[in-house]
Design an enzyme around this catalytic site. Structure first.
Site, PDB file in Angstrom:
ATOM      1  N   ASP A  44      82.372  25.403   9.158  1.00  0.00           N
ATOM      2  CA  ASP A  44      82.016  24.974  10.521  1.00  0.00           C
ATOM      3  C   ASP A  44      80.800  24.040  10.614  1.00  0.00           C
ATOM      4  OD1 ASP A  44      84.041  26.799  10.921  1.00  0.00           O
ATOM      5  OD2 ASP A  44      82.931  28.113  12.259  1.00  0.00           O
ATOM      6  N   ASP A  82      85.835  25.456  13.476  1.00  0.00           N
ATOM      7  CA  ASP A  82      86.054  26.329  14.618  1.00  0.00           C
ATOM      8  C   ASP A  82      86.845  25.462  15.601  1.00  0.00           C
ATOM      9  OD1 ASP A  82      85.340  29.011  15.331  1.00  0.00           O
ATOM     10  OD2 ASP A  82      83.919  28.252  16.834  1.00  0.00           O
ATOM     11  N   HIS A  84      88.775  25.885  19.020  1.00  0.00           N
ATOM     12  CA  HIS A  84      89.204  26.721  20.150  1.00  0.00           C
ATOM     13  C   HIS A  84      90.012  25.955  21.193  1.00  0.00           C
ATOM     14  CE1 HIS A  84      86.759  29.915  18.607  1.00  0.00           C
ATOM     15  NE2 HIS A  84      85.595  29.326  18.863  1.00  0.00           N
ATOM     16  N   HIS A  88      89.140  29.561  26.055  1.00  0.00           N
ATOM     17  CA  HIS A  88      89.279  30.553  24.984  1.00  0.00           C
ATOM     18  C   HIS A  88      88.609  31.880  25.351  1.00  0.00           C
ATOM     19  CE1 HIS A  88      88.615  32.251  20.870  1.00  0.00           C
ATOM     20  NE2 HIS A  88      89.859  31.819  20.760  1.00  0.00           N
ATOM     21  N   HIS A 117      82.611  25.953  23.398  1.00  0.00           N
ATOM     22  CA  HIS A 117      82.237  25.191  22.198  1.00  0.00           C
ATOM     23  C   HIS A 117      83.460  24.862  21.360  1.00  0.00           C
ATOM     24  CE1 HIS A 117      82.458  29.346  20.733  1.00  0.00           C
ATOM     25  NE2 HIS A 117      82.681  28.845  19.526  1.00  0.00           N
ATOM     26  N   LYS A 142      90.458  27.351  12.667  1.00  0.00           N
ATOM     27  CA  LYS A 142      90.535  28.772  13.027  1.00  0.00           C
ATOM     28  C   LYS A 142      90.029  28.980  14.438  1.00  0.00           C
ATOM     29  CE  LYS A 142      85.978  29.505  11.133  1.00  0.00           C
ATOM     30  NZ  LYS A 142      85.309  29.775  12.420  1.00  0.00           N
ATOM     31  N   CYS A 187      80.030  33.101  11.258  1.00  0.00           N
ATOM     32  CA  CYS A 187      81.204  32.649  10.493  1.00  0.00           C
ATOM     33  C   CYS A 187      80.993  32.679   8.984  1.00  0.00           C
ATOM     34  CB  CYS A 187      81.654  31.281  10.997  1.00  0.00           C
ATOM     35  SG  CYS A 187      82.316  31.419  12.675  1.00  0.00           S
TER      36      CYS A 187
HETATM   37  C1  VGL Z   1      80.524  30.640  15.224  1.00  0.00           C
HETATM   38  C2  VGL Z   1      79.947  31.721  17.147  1.00  0.00           C
HETATM   39  C3  VGL Z   1      81.118  31.332  17.745  1.00  0.00           C
HETATM   40  C4  VGL Z   1      80.150  30.258  13.830  1.00  0.00           C
HETATM   41  C5  VGL Z   1      81.714  30.255  15.795  1.00  0.00           C
HETATM   42  O1  VGL Z   1      80.666  29.236  13.315  1.00  0.00           O
HETATM   43  O2  VGL Z   1      79.311  30.959  13.233  1.00  0.00           O
HETATM   44  N1  VGL Z   1      79.651  31.379  15.908  1.00  0.00           N
HETATM   45  N2  VGL Z   1      82.006  30.606  17.058  1.00  0.00           N
HETATM   46 ZN    ZN Z   2      83.706  29.853  18.021  1.00  0.00          ZN
END
Ligand code: VGL
Ligand code: ZN
Length: 241
Positions: A44, A82, A84, A88, A117, A142, A187
């Site tokens: 990410d 990430d 979404h 979401h 996000h 994901k 993550c």
């Molecule tokens: C993440 C919060 C929400 C991450 C992703 O990449 O750590 N944290 N979505």
């Molecule tokens: Zn996320």
């Protein structure tokens, strides 16, 4: 040779020859050389998670040069995003009366609620422009199921739905993974814990990650990873030739 003497000898010598076999100094100094059965996982490293993004991780952009440098030492690289849907289930805005960083109960358990996000196809969800991992062989997205989050690159938050990554890595003969990226305590940690549980030798490269640190989540993540046998290393521990 005494142990201390021997250690000094190992550190100083450019190459060490034992029984006619020459080991490079980097090996002698105890650096880790990722082989053909190791993969770097870059989690990410997206605009959403760096300053200026929708869910900025403090100093998140600082992981980019560290990852770029160590990526050259790997034959196998996996990048995640990430990814979404709009509206979401992990977005606070989806839940009436909820604010970002509060929690709610979803069908699979407690969920932290985040600002909107990393929405699919937006500039916010794009990989950081300075990330240079040309060897990346797969980009795994994901968190695309509307009602289920996925911190882990291996398994969604319902703990039932696989992303397919373990199968992909196992079919390619990968035994060891090195996890980097954002965020350490979400993550990255979830990905590392799943990797270990699914049978991979697992390292987290600490200085190639940055954390959100929500209510002590960073400390908790490191404690949990240590307890489960995830190894904590620095990028300087990797032999980058
Ligand atoms: C993440 C919060 C929400 C991450 C992703 O990449 O750590 N944290 N979505
Ligand atoms: Zn996320």
């Amino acid at each position: 040779m005494q142990t201390a003497q021997r250690r000094r000898f190992l550190l100083q010598s450019a190459a060490l020859t034992v029984a006619g076999v020459s080991f490079p100094a980097s090996w002698a100094a105890g650096k880790i050389k990722p082989g053909e059965r190791a993969a770097l996982i870059v989690v990410d490293v997206q605009n959403c998670f760096v300053p200026g993004g929708t869910l900025p991780v403090a100093k998140g952009d600082e992981v980019v040069p560290v990852i770029n440098r160590i990526a050259t030492a790997f034959e196998n690289v996996v990048v995640t995003q990430d990814w979404h849907t709009q509206g979401h289930a992990s977005f606070a805005s989806t839940h009436a009366g909820k604010k970002p960083f509060e929690t709610t109960q979803l069908s699979y358990g407690q969920q932290v609620l985040w600002p909107d996000h990393c929405v699919q196809g937006t500039d916010d969800a794009a990989l950081h422009k300075d990330l240079k991992v040309p060897k990346a062989q797969v980009i795994l997205r994901k968190g695309f199921h509307q009602h289920v989050d996925s911190y882990s690159a291996f398994e969604e938050a319902d703990r039932k739905t696989s992303t397919g990554l373990a199968g992909y890595l196992k079919q390619r003969g990968i035994k060891t993974v090195f996890v980097t990226g954002l965020a350490t305590d979400f993550c990255v940690a979830w990905t590392a814990l799943d990797a270990k549980r699914l049978g991979f030798e697992t390292y987290v490269v600490e200085d190639a990650t940055r954390a959100i640190d929500l209510n002590g989540s960073l400390d908790a993540a490191w404690k949990n990873m240590k307890a489960k046998g995830v190894k904590r290393i620095q990028s300087s521990d990797i032999d980058v030739a």
